[in-house]
Scaffold this motif. Structure first.
Motif, mmCIF file in Angstrom:
data_model
loop_
_atom_site.group_PDB
_atom_site.id
_atom_site.type_symbol
_atom_site.label_atom_id
_atom_site.label_comp_id
_atom_site.label_asym_id
_atom_site.label_seq_id
_atom_site.Cartn_x
_atom_site.Cartn_y
_atom_site.Cartn_z
ATOM 1 N N GLU A 34 0.823 -1.211 0.000
ATOM 2 C CA GLU A 34 0.000 0.000 0.000
ATOM 3 C C GLU A 34 0.855 1.258 0.000
ATOM 4 O O GLU A 34 0.509 2.254 -0.648
ATOM 5 C CB GLU A 34 -0.964 -0.007 1.199
ATOM 6 N N GLU A 37 1.853 1.896 -3.415
ATOM 7 C CA GLU A 37 0.778 2.487 -4.222
ATOM 8 C C GLU A 37 0.670 3.992 -3.963
ATOM 9 O O GLU A 37 0.387 4.768 -4.884
ATOM 10 C CB GLU A 37 -0.545 1.759 -3.937
ATOM 11 N N GLU A 63 -5.454 5.762 -1.644
ATOM 12 C CA GLU A 63 -4.250 5.002 -1.298
ATOM 13 C C GLU A 63 -3.784 5.323 0.117
ATOM 14 O O GLU A 63 -3.298 4.440 0.836
ATOM 15 C CB GLU A 63 -3.137 5.257 -2.317
#
Ligand SMILES: [Mg+2]
Length: 109
Positions: A34, A37, A63
């Motif tokens: 994550e 991202e 995100e």
């Protein structure tokens, strides 16, 4: 909502799954994914690498929430009260240790 409220919401939602929380190392891998991202979105917003024309649009705010959700899962599975931790870290590190670490704005009229 406080962090405790978000922790409770995540805990209630994850109760339907078995296991409720992934093992710590898998959660850490998810947090790394994550975070990557978020980096990708920042790079698309501010860097020279733009999204592919066929790439699904994602948003930085989504995100960032994915990162927060994963942090909450890690906290919940370790019995960490993020409200208490937040207060302690702010007091000890930001208002204490780092109180004079950064250059301040000149607020004089
Ligand atoms: Mg994500």
């Amino acid at each position: 909502m406080s962090l405790k409220d978000y922790q409770k919401e995540v805990d209630e939602w994850t109760k339907q799954f078995d296991p409720q929380y992934w093992p710590a190392l898998e959660q850490l891998a998810r947090l790394t994914e994550e975070t990557g991202e978020v980096a990708r979105e920042i790079n698309h917003l501010h860097g020279t690498k733009k999204k592919k024309s066929d790439e699904a649009p994602r948003k930085l705010d989504d995100e960032l929430i994915d990162v927060i959700f994963t942090v909450i899962c890690l906290a919940n599975s370790h019995g960490i009260n993020l409200d208490e931790a937040w207060e302690r870290v702010m007091r000890e590190k930001h208002y204490g240790r780092d109180a004079n670490r950064y250059e301040r704005k000149d607020l004089q009229p």
